[in-house]
Enzyme design. Structure first.
Site, PDB file in Angstrom:
ATOM      1  N   ARG A   1      31.153  36.068  43.215  1.00  0.00           N
ATOM      2  CA  ARG A   1      31.767  35.521  44.604  1.00  0.00           C
ATOM      3  C   ARG A   1      30.947  36.256  45.812  1.00  0.00           C
ATOM      4  NH1 ARG A   1      38.124  36.868  44.083  1.00  0.00           N
ATOM      5  NH2 ARG A   1      37.846  37.432  46.043  1.00  0.00           N
TER       6      ARG A   1
ATOM      7  N   ARG B   1      35.866  45.305  52.289  1.00  0.00           N
ATOM      8  CA  ARG B   1      37.341  44.837  51.992  1.00  0.00           C
ATOM      9  C   ARG B   1      38.218  46.102  51.423  1.00  0.00           C
ATOM     10  NH1 ARG B   1      35.999  40.875  46.975  1.00  0.00           N
ATOM     11  NH2 ARG B   1      38.289  40.457  47.244  1.00  0.00           N
TER      12      ARG B   1
ATOM     13  N   LYS C   1      44.468  42.560  39.788  1.00  0.00           N
ATOM     14  CA  LYS C   1      45.837  41.873  40.028  1.00  0.00           C
ATOM     15  C   LYS C   1      45.610  40.577  39.438  1.00  0.00           C
ATOM     16  CE  LYS C   1      45.226  42.007  44.542  1.00  0.00           C
ATOM     17  NZ  LYS C   1      43.836  42.944  44.441  1.00  0.00           N
TER      18      LYS C   1
ATOM     19  N   ARG D   1      32.148  41.404  38.311  1.00  0.00           N
ATOM     20  CA  ARG D   1      32.975  40.236  38.218  1.00  0.00           C
ATOM     21  C   ARG D   1      32.360  39.002  38.387  1.00  0.00           C
ATOM     22  NH1 ARG D   1      38.568  39.891  41.738  1.00  0.00           N
ATOM     23  NH2 ARG D   1      37.051  39.946  43.407  1.00  0.00           N
TER      24      ARG D   1
ATOM     25  N   ARG E   1      49.647  40.713  51.860  1.00  0.00           N
ATOM     26  CA  ARG E   1      48.546  41.642  52.133  1.00  0.00           C
ATOM     27  C   ARG E   1      48.681  42.377  53.446  1.00  0.00           C
ATOM     28  NH1 ARG E   1      44.337  38.781  48.726  1.00  0.00           N
ATOM     29  NH2 ARG E   1      42.786  40.292  48.339  1.00  0.00           N
TER      30      ARG E   1
END
Ligand code: ADP
Ligand code: AMP
Length: 214
Positions: free
Chosen positions: A160, A171, A13, A127, A88
């Site tokens: 992160r 998640r 996203k 990431r 969300r």
């Protein structure tokens, strides 16, 4: 053009929203980036949000909806925006619809980037994020020019906390329970567009541009 990006954590996203924002000259509004900036600056909001984020849970709607409604009322958002990571939950989507209706406005597109859970788990470990400017990289699929350093602002890149494998699974569960119902919500609103997020970053972007310009 008013756009919301849908998709699981790590679907791409943010990667796509940044490119859409640059091409169509509209702001990229990421609630995740807003919360991380608040954490970094030690604000009250940041202190409240951090506990939820570190656990892979959603920040409560009360802390999230007004923030976005205020942000999209700012001057730079008058010709549109791309919302990344919001809404969300169904109550967030309803709050957004209500705020837009009150101003005689409506969203133009909800773009769902579809990526199976197995690919997501692989992607998240690679990431790397810049806390300086919010840029995102991937060790394999989108590496920075210089190892560990942001191409845009030269700051250090981090993994992160919420991208660690045990939190990613949580998640994903939260996504399926609370966020995936938005696909039906925006399908019923007649603005849902789906793209295959397993393709490479440029191909996904081309598919999105076709939708937005079509
Ligand atoms: P989201 O904003 O949905 O959480 P990101 O845009 O941060 O996801 O992307 C998650 C990770 O996957 C990042 O490291 C990014 O560079 C990488 N990525 C994004 N899109 C693709 C893609 N189409 N193929 C491979 N990797 C991708
Ligand atoms: P993101 O950067 O979009 O992956 O978001 C990182 C984390 O911030 C999420 O896992 C949530 O804890 C929190 N967050 C971001 N956007 C929202 C939202 N719209 N509602 C609730 N929590 C959010």
């Amino acid at each position: 053009m008013k756009i919301v990006m849908l998709g699981g954590p790590g679907a791409g996203k943010g990667t796509q929203a940044k490119q859409i924002a640059a091409k169509f000259n509209i702001p990229h509004i990421s609630t995740g980036d807003i919360f991380r900036a608040n954490i970094k600056n030690g604000t009250e909001l940041g202190k409240k949000a951090k506990g939820y984020m570190d656990q892979g849970l959603l920040v409560p709607d009360e802390l999230t909806c007004d923030l976005v409604v205020d942000r999209i009322a700012q001057d730079d958002a008058k010709d549109g925006y791309v919302l990344d990571g919001f809404p969300r939950t169904i109550p967030q989507a309803e709050a957004l619809t209500k705020a837009l209706n009150a101003r005689g406005e409506a969203l133009d597109y909800a773009i769902d980037i579809e990526v199976p859970d197995e690919n997501i788990v692989k992607r998240m470990g690679g990431r790397r994020a810049c806390l300086g400017c919010g840029a995102t990289y991937h060790l394999m699929f989108n590496p920075p020019k210089k190892d560990g350093i942001c191409d845009v602002c030269g700051k250090e890149l981090i993994l992160r906390d919420d991208d660690k494998p045990e939190t990613v699974q949580k998640r994903l569960n939260v996504y399926h329970d609370q966020t995936q119902p938005l696909i039906q919500y925006y399908s019923e609103a007649g603005i849902l567009k789906e793209v295959d997020g397993t393709k490479d970053i440029n191909e996904v972007f081309d598919a999105i541009v076709l939708i937005l310009e079509g």
